[in-house]
Scaffold this active site. Sequence first.
Site, PDB file in Angstrom:
ATOM      1  N   ASP A 198      30.696   7.775   1.551  1.00 40.35           N
ATOM      2  CA  ASP A 198      29.636   7.974   0.569  1.00 40.35           C
ATOM      3  C   ASP A 198      30.000   7.310  -0.766  1.00 40.35           C
ATOM      4  OD1 ASP A 198      27.128   9.411  -0.017  1.00 40.35           O
ATOM      5  OD2 ASP A 198      28.356  10.474  -1.475  1.00 40.35           O
ATOM      6  N   GLU A 256      29.193   3.001   2.195  1.00 43.05           N
ATOM      7  CA  GLU A 256      27.891   2.948   1.533  1.00 43.05           C
ATOM      8  C   GLU A 256      28.094   2.113   0.262  1.00 43.05           C
ATOM      9  OE1 GLU A 256      24.361   5.542  -0.582  1.00 43.05           O
ATOM     10  OE2 GLU A 256      26.426   6.125  -0.810  1.00 43.05           O
TER      11      GLU A 256
HETATM   12  C1  GLC Z   1      24.838   8.868  -1.328  1.00 40.61           C
HETATM   13  C2  GLC Z   1      24.127   9.684  -0.274  1.00 40.61           C
HETATM   14  C3  GLC Z   1      23.041  10.466  -0.933  1.00 40.61           C
HETATM   15  C4  GLC Z   1      23.664  11.380  -1.967  1.00 40.61           C
HETATM   16  C5  GLC Z   1      24.525  10.603  -2.947  1.00 40.61           C
HETATM   17  C6  GLC Z   1      25.426  11.500  -3.731  1.00 40.61           C
HETATM   18  O1  GLC Z   1      24.010   7.920  -1.885  1.00 40.61           O
HETATM   19  O2  GLC Z   1      23.661   8.856   0.750  1.00 40.61           O
HETATM   20  O3  GLC Z   1      22.279  11.199  -0.005  1.00 40.61           O
HETATM   21  O4  GLC Z   1      22.654  12.056  -2.670  1.00 40.61           O
HETATM   22  O5  GLC Z   1      25.385   9.696  -2.287  1.00 40.61           O
HETATM   23  O6  GLC Z   1      26.445  12.001  -2.913  1.00 40.61           O
END
Ligand code: GLC
Length: 508
Positions: A198, A256
């Site tokens: 994440d 991500e």
């Molecule tokens: C990432 C996740 C999202 C979350 C954010 C904070 O972007 O995919 O769902 O709200 O991180 O953890």
Amino acid sequence: MTPWWQSGAIYQIYPRSFLDTNGDGVGDLAGIVNRLDYLEWLGVDGIWLNPVMPSPNADWGYDVSDYCDVHRELGDLDILDQLVTEAGRRGIRILLDIVPNHTSDQHDWFHDSRSSRSAEHRDWYVWADGRGDDPPNNWRSVFGGPTWTFDEETGQWYMHNFLPEQPDLNWWNPGVRDAFDDILRFWFDRGIAGFRIDVAHGLVHDRELRDEPPDPEHPDRLQPIYSMNRPEVHDVYRRWRKICEQYEPACVLVGETHVLDPVVMASYYGQGDELQLAFNFAFVYAPFDAASLRDVVERTEAAIPEGGWPVWTLSNHDVIRFPTRWCDGDEAKARCALLALLLLRGTPFLYYGDELGLEQQNVPEEAQRDMAGRDGARTPMRWSNEPGLGFTEPGVEPWLPFGSGPNVAAERGEPGSSLSLCRGLLALRREHADLRRGPYASLQSPEDVWAWSRGDRYAAAVNLGEGEAVVEGLAGTILIGTSRDRDGEQVRAGLRLGAREGALLELS
Ligand code: GLC
Ligand code: CA
């Protein structure tokens, strides 16, 4: 040997919305075990689960209060072990979501950290003095408001790139780094095949807490170059990669990497010593037309270092589902998108429901659960049209409304369905090595058509325009088309495609 995740396809499951086995309206891990036969039938090789760790759910699992356990609503460690075993038996590997940028404010580390300035974990989070009555600097949280919250108890501000309930960890602190090494090993030792990371670009913050500069393109916004996107984050991934390589097969890290420039995204592959896979948001956010898609794919292919491997995805739990965002609900266009996703060079990630062409759902205000308006992409999987939709027992109120749309039972036996198209494409990838490994090259094509080859023997094309078009110079057999009545057709003088139609050709 080709790593499994290079030849395979991965399926993203939002566990709360896949299948509820105990009638509380919330999907659970037992439900995923229950549906492994479906995923095996569909033909995927891995599953990424959105967070399953204990969480107060201020941000639905992305605020973790214990990194080495399972949220009780979803199951427990035993069921997770069972999922790993049962999936493994079907040739499917399990990836979890790890949230290293921040914890929940209910994590023991943060309880201790905020208890006093001299607490053992004080420096595990980012604490600073204000500027007079104001926060330490101008940083803005992704969810709005300042990145800082004042804590009366110890008279300092703590940093949070997301909600105040998600305090950022201080990745300059060696204790934090060691703790995450242990967390990775805890899960890898249990047979977890890897992690989706994440906010992978966000872990490290500027040590001097410098003010962000204004964004030249959007003067009302700031450029987040100090609160995230720091070069030192790469050290973390080199360290994690070494841990991954201690397992056989090596565990996989998919970031991500929410950066929009493919060149910056590609930097997360390092010299083949950081992440094996980095999500490509430039593709997700591209306009859905032939020229834009070709352009972003070409730039991505050019940016990824030798030996690196692209990732393609159409939807996820944060963005509007692609049949709505890209295709305005037009099924023919959605089928073109699926065909492209599964015929590019790289690892495709399907978000649950993508295979049905499921659209973004309208969630009425009183049923909304997410503070950032993302519920419409997170509604229960539609297994059938019976009461409870095959998701939960009849009469049970699901945690998010069912909405409307296609369902698995109806599409499964239907040769012309999106589900059958996905399954057919996944099967062809398994059958033809070049559809997995073959290099990508764009081909000459009319304006509204995007055409490409995969190695010497295969060509794919999607016509996203409203008129018929011909891709000249192609001859062979259609292996699969978005119009399935064209499967097996011999193509002689150019590939003719109707409006919003796509096909894969084995060249002669
Ligand atoms: C990432 C996740 C999202 C979350 C954010 C904070 O972007 O995919 O769902 O709200 O991180 O953890
Ligand atoms: Ca349940």
